[in-house]
Design an enzyme around this catalytic site. Structure first.
Site, short mmCIF file in Angstrom:
data_model
loop_
_atom_site.label_atom_id
_atom_site.label_comp_id
_atom_site.label_asym_id
_atom_site.label_seq_id
_atom_site.Cartn_x
_atom_site.Cartn_y
_atom_site.Cartn_z
N ARG A 187 1.05 -1.29 0.01
CA ARG A 187 -0.01 -0.26 0.09
C ARG A 187 0.70 1.56 -0.06
NH1 ARG A 187 -4.52 -2.46 4.03
NH2 ARG A 187 -6.22 -2.77 2.40
N LYS A 235 -17.45 -16.13 5.27
CA LYS A 235 -18.38 -15.86 5.47
C LYS A 235 -19.76 -15.63 4.53
CE LYS A 235 -20.05 -14.63 9.54
NZ LYS A 235 -19.65 -13.40 10.39
N GLY A 257 -7.22 -9.20 0.84
CA GLY A 257 -5.58 -9.26 1.25
C GLY A 257 -5.45 -10.59 1.31
N GLY A 292 -12.17 -4.59 1.01
CA GLY A 292 -13.81 -3.60 1.22
C GLY A 292 -13.88 -3.11 0.13
P1 AMP Z 1 -12.93 -13.59 4.32
O1 AMP Z 1 -12.13 -12.37 5.42
O2 AMP Z 1 -14.65 -13.74 4.08
O3 AMP Z 1 -12.40 -13.49 2.66
O4 AMP Z 1 -12.37 -14.82 4.54
C1 AMP Z 1 -11.00 -15.27 4.33
C2 AMP Z 1 -11.07 -16.49 5.18
O5 AMP Z 1 -12.13 -17.42 4.37
C3 AMP Z 1 -9.47 -17.07 5.36
O6 AMP Z 1 -8.72 -16.68 7.14
C4 AMP Z 1 -10.25 -18.80 5.25
O7 AMP Z 1 -8.93 -19.34 6.72
C5 AMP Z 1 -11.34 -18.87 5.18
N1 AMP Z 1 -12.21 -19.52 5.17
C6 AMP Z 1 -11.51 -20.28 2.78
N2 AMP Z 1 -12.51 -21.34 3.20
C7 AMP Z 1 -12.99 -21.91 4.75
C8 AMP Z 1 -13.78 -23.19 4.66
N3 AMP Z 1 -14.54 -24.14 4.49
N4 AMP Z 1 -14.09 -23.42 6.66
C9 AMP Z 1 -13.40 -22.27 7.04
N5 AMP Z 1 -12.52 -20.87 6.49
C10 AMP Z 1 -12.65 -20.40 5.80
#
Ligand code: AMP
Length: 391
Positions: free
Chosen positions: A37, A198, A348, A371
């Site tokens: 950044r 999520k 990220g 975001g």
């Molecule tokens: P986000 O911040 O929503 O992009 O989520 C990123 C996170 O999603 C990473 O830290 C991953 O470890 C988690 N992640 C990806 N796939 C899975 C899964 N099947 N179960 C739990 N966490 C996950």
């Protein structure tokens, strides 16, 4: 088309310019980690210095609770910046008030001053007009180059723009152009790859992209909620139970456009050393959880990605922090990098995955804002951008 005024549209010569940058970088033991950044802000900073402006930089760092927190000081960033530009770089331990006023008054043309973390004041996040005015009083012109914070209406990203001539920096312009063009005039087929933890965070994105993309490929924890909505037991997988109904509706509405993993990697505990199995998508055994997409899914998604004209990717395909469950994410990163498509990566984690494959150079654009890029994909306006002057 980028319809906001930029620093090239202004007479910057000899002016005092307040630049909102996104210096929200990882700091460990007082040292800057990934400097992406900071590097991304350099074209704007150098342009302003070449115009003999006095450059005042402000940013937030991390999530201080509206009070000074030395572990979240921007001082290490100021030190780091000294190594990147030949001009004098100073630091002042507040972003408003007497110290900041004195330091900006004493700042000479062709010099840089880094202000302390804007979030050391609660007024920053409250978009307090008084704080915005105090920031504005430090300069003649305001430049917003903090794409990563443009989705926030805070005093230093939005409020201040009401008190000064306000224009975009080069990074802001570049980010908006790449993402904007991908969304509004994509080279087809247009493929979105969405992963991450999520689904609740990304429902708006799926909705908005459904009628814009040709395929949406789903991976990561997001898939679990969709599987459950379709009636599969998902064992101990991460699920957003609150949005099951919405997920069900999405699956129905999307039809063939929304692709889900056809095979998955499951684990008997949430740990890198868990026992793991690959299985075709179906009911997950009790006490097991989905931690990655499987090899057949990589092949199937890979075929679609190889034929793409535009690919937008946000979020890992599995728990890639565990090396044993990172294969799906790295394989997809590789296919995206090797495809001839216009490729745009936001967030990220996906950016980190691409960098680790050593193929980052093959990506058309890696966004500095997770975001903010998601909100653009959601079709939302970015308040930090809206507040700038139109062309
Ligand atoms: P986000 O911040 O929503 O992009 O989520 C990123 C996170 O999603 C990473 O830290 C991953 O470890 C988690 N992640 C990806 N796939 C899975 C899964 N099947 N179960 C739990 N966490 C996950």
């Amino acid at each position: 088309m980028f319809n906001k005024k930029t620093i090239e549209d202004m007479d910057i010569k000899n002016k005092r310019v307040l630049v909102r940058v996104d210096f929200n970088v990882p700091i460990k033991d007082g040292k800057v980690g990934d400097d992406t950044r900071i590097q991304a802000a350099l074209p704007t900073i150098k342009f302003l210095l070449n115009q003999n402006a006095a450059v005042i930089l402000c940013s937030h760092l991390g999530r201080p609770k509206g009070v000074a927190d030395s572990s979240l000081s921007l001082k290490p960033v100021a030190e780091y910046l000294k190594r990147l530009i030949p001009n004098p770089v100073y630091f002042v331990e507040d972003c408003i008030g007497t110290a900041a006023e004195k330091a900006t008054r004493e700042l000479k043309k062709g010099e840089v001053l880094v202000l302390e973390n804007t979030r050391f004041h609660t007024e920053e996040k409250n978009n307090d007009p008084e704080m915005a005015k105090q920031l504005a009083d430090l300069a003649d012109i305001y430049v917003n180059d903090a794409f990563g914070s443009a989705h926030r209406a805070h005093a230093s990203t939005e409020g201040v723009a009401h008190f000064l001539p306000a224009v975009a920096g080069f990074l802001m312009e570049k980010e908006i152009q790449f993402l904007g063009q991908a969304i509004t005039e994509p080279k087809r087929p247009f493929i979105a790859i969405l992963g991450g933890a999520k689904i609740s965070d990304k429902i708006g994105v799926i909705r908005n992209l459904l009628d814009k993309t040709d395929f949406i490929l789903i991976g990561g924890g997001m898939a679990n909620t969709l599987f459950k909505a379709m009636g599969y037991p998902v064992g101990d997988s991460l699920v957003d139970d609150d949005v099951l109904d919405i997920a069900r509706g999405l699956v129905k509405q999307a039809g063939q456009k929304l692709r889900l993993p056809i095979d998955i990697v499951i684990a008997n505990k949430f740990a890198n050393d868990a026992e793991k199995k690959v299985m075709a998508t179906g009911p997950i055994p009790e006490n097991w959880r989905i931690l990655d997409i499987g090899p057949d899914t990589v092949t199937a998604y890979g075929k679609i990605i190889k034929g793409a004209g535009t690919v937008v990717w946000n979020g890992p395909m599995g728990v890639f922090e565990f090396s044993n469950f990172a294969e799906g994410t790295f394989a997809i990163a590789k296919v995206v990098a090797e495809s001839n498509a216009v490729s745009i990566i936001g967030g990220g984690d996906s950016a980190a995955a691409i960098k680790q494959t050593g193929l980052a150079k093959k990506i058309t654009h890696i966004s500095t804002g997770g975001g903010a890029s998601l909100e653009m994909l959601e079709g939302k306006e970015l308040p930090g951008l809206v507040a700038l002057m139109d062309k």
